[in-house]
Write a protein that holds these residues in place. Structure first.
Motif, PDB file in Angstrom:
ATOM      1  N   ALA A 195      40.813  51.271  38.401  1.00  0.00           N
ATOM      2  CA  ALA A 195      40.715  49.717  38.361  1.00  0.00           C
ATOM      3  C   ALA A 195      41.557  50.154  39.811  1.00  0.00           C
ATOM      4  O   ALA A 195      40.546  49.330  40.131  1.00  0.00           O
ATOM      5  CB  ALA A 195      41.965  49.389  37.562  1.00  0.00           C
ATOM      6  N   GLN A 213      38.276  49.883  42.421  1.00  0.00           N
ATOM      7  CA  GLN A 213      37.072  49.113  42.459  1.00  0.00           C
ATOM      8  C   GLN A 213      37.882  47.626  43.139  1.00  0.00           C
ATOM      9  O   GLN A 213      37.392  46.313  43.064  1.00  0.00           O
ATOM     10  CB  GLN A 213      37.409  49.130  41.517  1.00  0.00           C
ATOM     11  CG  GLN A 213      36.562  50.152  40.734  1.00  0.00           C
ATOM     12  CD  GLN A 213      35.307  50.278  39.149  1.00  0.00           C
ATOM     13  OE1 GLN A 213      36.023  49.227  38.069  1.00  0.00           O
ATOM     14  NE2 GLN A 213      35.038  51.570  38.834  1.00  0.00           N
ATOM     15  N   PHE A 214      39.173  47.495  42.386  1.00  0.00           N
ATOM     16  CA  PHE A 214      39.864  46.461  42.515  1.00  0.00           C
ATOM     17  C   PHE A 214      40.040  45.691  44.449  1.00  0.00           C
ATOM     18  O   PHE A 214      39.586  46.265  45.057  1.00  0.00           O
ATOM     19  CB  PHE A 214      41.301  46.328  42.460  1.00  0.00           C
ATOM     20  CG  PHE A 214      42.785  44.767  42.999  1.00  0.00           C
ATOM     21  CD1 PHE A 214      42.266  44.449  41.960  1.00  0.00           C
ATOM     22  CD2 PHE A 214      43.041  45.250  44.020  1.00  0.00           C
ATOM     23  CE1 PHE A 214      43.614  43.496  41.956  1.00  0.00           C
ATOM     24  CE2 PHE A 214      43.776  43.660  44.425  1.00  0.00           C
ATOM     25  CZ  PHE A 214      43.861  43.040  43.014  1.00  0.00           C
ATOM     26  N   PRO A 215      39.595  44.047  43.959  1.00  0.00           N
ATOM     27  CA  PRO A 215      39.885  43.100  43.253  1.00  0.00           C
ATOM     28  C   PRO A 215      37.823  43.308  43.109  1.00  0.00           C
ATOM     29  O   PRO A 215      37.426  43.519  43.655  1.00  0.00           O
ATOM     30  CB  PRO A 215      40.509  42.176  44.237  1.00  0.00           C
ATOM     31  CG  PRO A 215      39.689  42.591  45.451  1.00  0.00           C
ATOM     32  CD  PRO A 215      39.670  43.933  45.927  1.00  0.00           C
ATOM     33  N   THR A 216      38.079  42.895  41.300  1.00  0.00           N
ATOM     34  CA  THR A 216      36.546  42.696  41.102  1.00  0.00           C
ATOM     35  C   THR A 216      35.891  40.995  40.865  1.00  0.00           C
ATOM     36  O   THR A 216      35.639  41.305  40.271  1.00  0.00           O
ATOM     37  CB  THR A 216      36.398  43.761  39.993  1.00  0.00           C
ATOM     38  OG1 THR A 216      37.749  42.773  39.301  1.00  0.00           O
ATOM     39  CG2 THR A 216      36.744  45.207  39.923  1.00  0.00           C
ATOM     40  N   LYS A 217      37.206  40.106  40.915  1.00  0.00           N
ATOM     41  CA  LYS A 217      36.938  38.739  41.801  1.00  0.00           C
ATOM     42  C   LYS A 217      37.734  38.131  41.869  1.00  0.00           C
ATOM     43  O   LYS A 217      38.802  38.971  42.828  1.00  0.00           O
ATOM     44  CB  LYS A 217      36.893  38.528  40.118  1.00  0.00           C
ATOM     45  CG  LYS A 217      38.538  38.708  39.417  1.00  0.00           C
ATOM     46  CD  LYS A 217      38.409  37.849  37.727  1.00  0.00           C
ATOM     47  CE  LYS A 217      39.619  38.568  37.106  1.00  0.00           C
ATOM     48  NZ  LYS A 217      39.693  37.911  36.110  1.00  0.00           N
ATOM     49  N   GLN A 251      37.264  39.247  48.632  1.00  0.00           N
ATOM     50  CA  GLN A 251      37.560  38.103  48.202  1.00  0.00           C
ATOM     51  C   GLN A 251      37.863  36.737  47.820  1.00  0.00           C
ATOM     52  O   GLN A 251      38.835  36.553  48.851  1.00  0.00           O
ATOM     53  CB  GLN A 251      38.024  38.940  46.681  1.00  0.00           C
ATOM     54  CG  GLN A 251      37.717  40.144  45.606  1.00  0.00           C
ATOM     55  CD  GLN A 251      35.645  39.778  44.663  1.00  0.00           C
ATOM     56  OE1 GLN A 251      35.591  38.337  44.967  1.00  0.00           O
ATOM     57  NE2 GLN A 251      35.196  40.378  44.109  1.00  0.00           N
ATOM     58  N   ASP A 277      46.433  41.830  35.758  1.00  0.00           N
ATOM     59  CA  ASP A 277      44.815  43.322  36.829  1.00  0.00           C
ATOM     60  C   ASP A 277      45.282  42.575  38.249  1.00  0.00           C
ATOM     61  O   ASP A 277      44.429  43.356  38.442  1.00  0.00           O
ATOM     62  CB  ASP A 277      43.450  42.665  36.276  1.00  0.00           C
ATOM     63  CG  ASP A 277      43.210  40.886  36.221  1.00  0.00           C
ATOM     64  OD1 ASP A 277      44.089  40.481  36.855  1.00  0.00           O
ATOM     65  OD2 ASP A 277      41.809  40.425  35.556  1.00  0.00           O
ATOM     66  N   HIS A 332      45.071  39.962  39.541  1.00  0.00           N
ATOM     67  CA  HIS A 332      44.182  39.229  40.410  1.00  0.00           C
ATOM     68  C   HIS A 332      45.173  37.390  39.709  1.00  0.00           C
ATOM     69  O   HIS A 332      44.661  36.348  40.860  1.00  0.00           O
ATOM     70  CB  HIS A 332      42.404  39.218  39.355  1.00  0.00           C
ATOM     71  CG  HIS A 332      41.501  39.973  39.667  1.00  0.00           C
ATOM     72  ND1 HIS A 332      42.179  41.142  39.006  1.00  0.00           N
ATOM     73  CD2 HIS A 332      40.512  40.166  40.860  1.00  0.00           C
ATOM     74  CE1 HIS A 332      41.350  42.485  39.941  1.00  0.00           C
ATOM     75  NE2 HIS A 332      40.278  41.533  40.194  1.00  0.00           N
TER      76      HIS A 332
END
Length: 322
Positions: A21, A24-28, A59, A84, A86
């Motif tokens: 995770a 891959q962060f951030p995903t949004k 992002q 998460d 975000h």
């Protein structure tokens, strides 16, 4: 043995998932929540961090002001957000004083939020009106002891960091002084300059101009170490109150169960950002210095230590929020 093996296996899987995770962060898009109105130092610093994070993470990072209830509205919002990474929270030292002053909060300040990175820290100034016949902390203590209960100190309001710093001084130096709260640090400085109250613990930006104009006399800085911005001033600790240490600071928090690898990634990014020229200049404008080397573990230990310290002072001095 089988149960233990399954438990260990589950822990390994959780660890692998958290690491993946973080990679891959951030995903949004991210949010930087500032629990204060627009325009203040916290808002400016929060927006600067958001701008730099956006460039580094690729992002969008939106700054969102959620003021009210001594900053606890914004704190509660992030505490209850998805853990998460975000949704971030830009806080000041008021986060720890609120945890002490408010008997009931809609979140647990120790477990529901986790420290990500400290951004900057600096001292308050212990100042007095020039007519007060003291030029050192020891002389102030001696004067207070000679006039028990007759020497007043101002503050920005009950439970604010200038108030708490003064109450810690009173408790540590074992003197009897009377609190006079004002509605903010600006009117408190004005009142001290006018001689309404003789003693004030104030932020550097709020008081330094009056000190340089000889309308207030600075006796010491409140941090454990001298300030590089005012190296001529002793610390309160070295000037007569051993162990005294109060700093004003800014830091970034996240929801309490945010995976450690994500918290670590954000800590690395924010520490790099704090070293940039524009962020350092903004922190210096608030009389503070950037914090470049503090780990996640040390920041969270500091949060717990400060909350415990202020809770002790609130109980000893019977402090209540205004």
């Amino acid at each position: 043995m089988r149960v233990r093996t399954m438990t260990c296996g589950a822990a390994v899987l959780v660890g692998l998932f958290s690491t993946a995770a973080a990679q891959q962060f951030p995903t949004k898009p991210l949010r930087m929540v500032v629990p204060a109105p627009p325009g203040g130092s916290s808002d400016i610093i929060g927006r600067l961090l958001a701008e730099h994070l956006q460039k580094r993470l690729g992002q969008t990072v939106v700054t969102e002001n959620r003021p009210g209830a001594g900053q606890t509205i914004g704190n509660a919002f992030v505490a209850k957000s998805e853990p998460d990474g975000h949704t971030l929270l830009l806080v000041t030292v008021s986060y720890t004083t609120s945890a002490a002053v408010y008997a009931k909060l809609p979140y647990d300040p120790v477990t529901d939020l986790i420290g990500v990175a400290m951004v900057g820290a600096g001292p308050l100034l212990l100042t007095v009106h020039p007519s007060l016949p003291v030029k050192s902390v020891k002389q102030l203590i001696a004067l207070a002891n000679s006039r028990p209960g007759s020497l007043n100190f101002g503050s920005a309001g009950a439970g604010t960091i200038p108030h708490m710093a003064a109450e810690l001084f009173v408790a540590s130096a074992r003197v009897d002084m009377v609190h006079v709260p004002y509605k903010g640090i600006a009117p408190a400085v004005t009142a001290t300059v006018a001689g309404e109250v003789p003693v004030l613990f104030a932020s550097t930006p709020a008081s330094l101009a009056m000190v340089r104009a000889n309308r207030l006399r600075a006796l010491a800085v409140t941090t454990a170490k001298r300030s590089s911005l005012l190296p001529e001033l002793p610390t309160v600790a070295e000037a007569g109150v051993p162990g005294y240490d109060v700093a004003t600071w800014w830091g970034v928090l996240a929801a309490g169960k945010t995976p450690a690898p994500i918290v670590s990634r954000l800590n690395d990014e924010i520490r790099s950002i704090v070293g940039s020229d524009d962020v350092k200049a903004r922190i210096a404008a608030d009389g503070a210095e950037p914090v470049l080397e503090m780990s996640v573990e040390r920041f969270n230990a500091l949060l717990k230590e400060d909350i415990a310290k202020w809770r002790r002072i609130v109980k000893e001095r019977n402090i209540q929020a205004s």
